[in-house]
Design an enzyme around this catalytic site. Structure first.
Site, PDB file in Angstrom:
ATOM      1  N   CYS A 276     -10.361  -5.019   0.400  1.00 26.36           N
ATOM      2  CA  CYS A 276     -11.452  -4.036   0.400  1.00 26.36           C
ATOM      3  C   CYS A 276     -12.324  -4.226  -0.850  1.00 26.36           C
ATOM      4  O   CYS A 276     -11.934  -4.917  -1.801  1.00 26.36           O
ATOM      5  CB  CYS A 276     -10.895  -2.616   0.467  1.00 26.36           C
ATOM      6  SG  CYS A 276     -10.265  -1.996  -1.096  1.00 26.36           S
TER       7      CYS A 276
ATOM      8  N   GLU B 117      -3.057  -4.632  -3.117  1.00 29.55           N
ATOM      9  CA  GLU B 117      -3.562  -5.519  -4.173  1.00 29.55           C
ATOM     10  C   GLU B 117      -3.544  -4.823  -5.525  1.00 29.55           C
ATOM     11  O   GLU B 117      -3.111  -5.387  -6.528  1.00 29.55           O
ATOM     12  CB  GLU B 117      -5.023  -5.934  -3.888  1.00 29.55           C
ATOM     13  CG  GLU B 117      -5.243  -6.696  -2.608  1.00 29.55           C
ATOM     14  CD  GLU B 117      -5.565  -5.789  -1.444  1.00 29.55           C
ATOM     15  OE1 GLU B 117      -4.869  -4.764  -1.254  1.00 29.55           O
ATOM     16  OE2 GLU B 117      -6.501  -6.089  -0.695  1.00 29.55           O
TER      17      GLU B 117
ATOM     18  N   CYS C  57     -10.759  -3.283  -4.230  1.00 22.10           N
ATOM     19  CA  CYS C  57      -9.777  -4.276  -4.708  1.00 22.10           C
ATOM     20  C   CYS C  57     -10.477  -5.544  -5.188  1.00 22.10           C
ATOM     21  O   CYS C  57     -10.027  -6.171  -6.148  1.00 22.10           O
ATOM     22  CB  CYS C  57      -8.744  -4.585  -3.631  1.00 22.10           C
ATOM     23  SG  CYS C  57      -7.610  -3.198  -3.405  1.00 22.10           S
TER      24      CYS C  57
ATOM     25  N   CYS D  48      -4.145   0.709  -2.534  1.00 23.58           N
ATOM     26  CA  CYS D  48      -3.980  -0.543  -1.784  1.00 23.58           C
ATOM     27  C   CYS D  48      -2.901  -1.425  -2.405  1.00 23.58           C
ATOM     28  O   CYS D  48      -2.607  -1.337  -3.601  1.00 23.58           O
ATOM     29  CB  CYS D  48      -5.285  -1.330  -1.790  1.00 23.58           C
ATOM     30  SG  CYS D  48      -6.610  -0.598  -0.844  1.00 23.58           S
TER      31      CYS D  48
ATOM     32  N   GLU E 146       0.316   5.247   0.703  1.00 20.42           N
ATOM     33  CA  GLU E 146      -0.648   6.243   1.201  1.00 20.42           C
ATOM     34  C   GLU E 146      -0.280   7.648   0.732  1.00 20.42           C
ATOM     35  O   GLU E 146       0.785   7.864   0.148  1.00 20.42           O
ATOM     36  CB  GLU E 146      -0.695   6.166   2.739  1.00 20.42           C
ATOM     37  CG  GLU E 146      -1.191   4.810   3.197  1.00 20.42           C
ATOM     38  CD  GLU E 146      -1.443   4.699   4.691  1.00 20.42           C
ATOM     39  OE1 GLU E 146      -0.949   5.546   5.471  1.00 20.42           O
ATOM     40  OE2 GLU E 146      -2.157   3.742   5.071  1.00 20.42           O
TER      41      GLU E 146
ATOM     42  N   ASN F 108       0.839  -1.201   0.000  1.00 20.57           N
ATOM     43  CA  ASN F 108       0.000   0.000   0.000  1.00 20.57           C
ATOM     44  C   ASN F 108       0.873   1.249   0.000  1.00 20.57           C
ATOM     45  O   ASN F 108       1.946   1.281   0.625  1.00 20.57           O
ATOM     46  CB  ASN F 108      -1.003  -0.005   1.166  1.00 20.57           C
ATOM     47  CG  ASN F 108      -0.388  -0.189   2.531  1.00 20.57           C
ATOM     48  OD1 ASN F 108       0.635  -0.845   2.671  1.00 20.57           O
ATOM     49  ND2 ASN F 108      -1.011   0.370   3.551  1.00 20.57           N
TER      50      ASN F 108
HETATM   51  N1  THU Z   1      -5.350  -1.434   2.448  1.00 20.63           N
HETATM   52  C1  THU Z   1      -4.808  -2.258   1.502  1.00 20.63           C
HETATM   53  O1  THU Z   1      -3.653  -2.101   1.087  1.00 20.63           O
HETATM   54  N2  THU Z   1      -5.595  -3.252   1.011  1.00 20.63           N
HETATM   55  C2  THU Z   1      -6.884  -3.507   1.396  1.00 20.63           C
HETATM   56  O2  THU Z   1      -7.557  -4.345   0.806  1.00 20.63           O
HETATM   57  C3  THU Z   1      -7.445  -2.789   2.542  1.00 20.63           C
HETATM   58  C4  THU Z   1      -6.708  -1.557   2.940  1.00 20.63           C
HETATM   59  C5  THU Z   1      -4.522  -0.319   2.952  1.00 20.63           C
HETATM   60  C6  THU Z   1      -4.936   1.023   2.456  1.00 20.63           C
HETATM   61  C7  THU Z   1      -4.445   1.946   3.549  1.00 20.63           C
HETATM   62  O3  THU Z   1      -3.113   2.303   3.265  1.00 20.63           O
HETATM   63  C8  THU Z   1      -4.466   1.096   4.795  1.00 20.63           C
HETATM   64  O4  THU Z   1      -4.612  -0.263   4.358  1.00 20.63           O
HETATM   65  C9  THU Z   1      -5.593   1.431   5.751  1.00 20.63           C
HETATM   66  O5  THU Z   1      -6.803   1.471   5.109  1.00 20.63           O
END
Ligand code: THU
Length: 141
Positions: free
Chosen positions: A96, A63, A99, A61, A52, A50
């Site tokens: 999520c 994925e 994704c 994310c 940010e 991920n």
């Molecule tokens: N996140 C992911 O990388 N994948 C997911 O399927 C759920 C959330 C990350 C995004 C963000 O940087 C952190 O988790 C908190 O939401």
């Protein structure tokens, strides 16, 4: 002669690659470091973490970063055989909704399908993407 890895050995490998990918995450806001590793139908492996942003909605994310890299390398015919997701959290990290839809875009429409491996409340599970996002949106001509 090199022996072809069994599917379960490949899945274990994906889990450990997702853990390594998560170590590269840029997650100064949530402090949740997520990694993903995917196996394509052609047998190649790609990973992502991920990333940010101070403008939170721009976060991408793990994925999706792995999937976009796979498309970059294999081209538009890329299909996902399996994708593993892991995070440095005590609680489960299911993929999520956004994704799930992006995974579904690259579903393998054969017998083996596309499997999503992650830690759930019940431990490690590997449902097919159709179970995680029933009736997902597709553009059919
Ligand atoms: N996140 C992911 O990388 N994948 C997911 O399927 C759920 C959330 C990350 C995004 C963000 O940087 C952190 O988790 C908190 O939401």
């Amino acid at each position: 002669m090199e022996k072809k890895k069994s599917i379960s050995a490949q899945f274990k490998n994906l889990i450990s690659l997702s853990v390594s990918a998560g170590k590269k995450a840029y997650a100064p806001y949530s402090n949740l470091h997520v990694g993903a590793a995917l196996l394509t139908v052609k047998g190649r492996i790609f990973s992502g973490c991920n990333v940010e942003n101070a403008s939170f909605g721009l976060t991408c994310c793990a994925e999706r970063n792995a999937i976009f890299q796979a498309v970059r390398e294999e081209g538009p015919g890329m299909k996902i055989r399996a994708i593993a997701i892991s995070a440095d959290s005590k609680f489960p990290i299911p993929p999520c909704g956004a994704c799930r839809q992006v995974i579904a875009e690259f579903v393998a429409k054969d017998k083996e399908g596309t499997v999503v491996i992650f830690k759930s409340e019940k431990g490690l599970i590997g449902p097919r993407i159709e179970e995680l996002l029933p009736g997902f949106f597709e553009m059919k001509s």
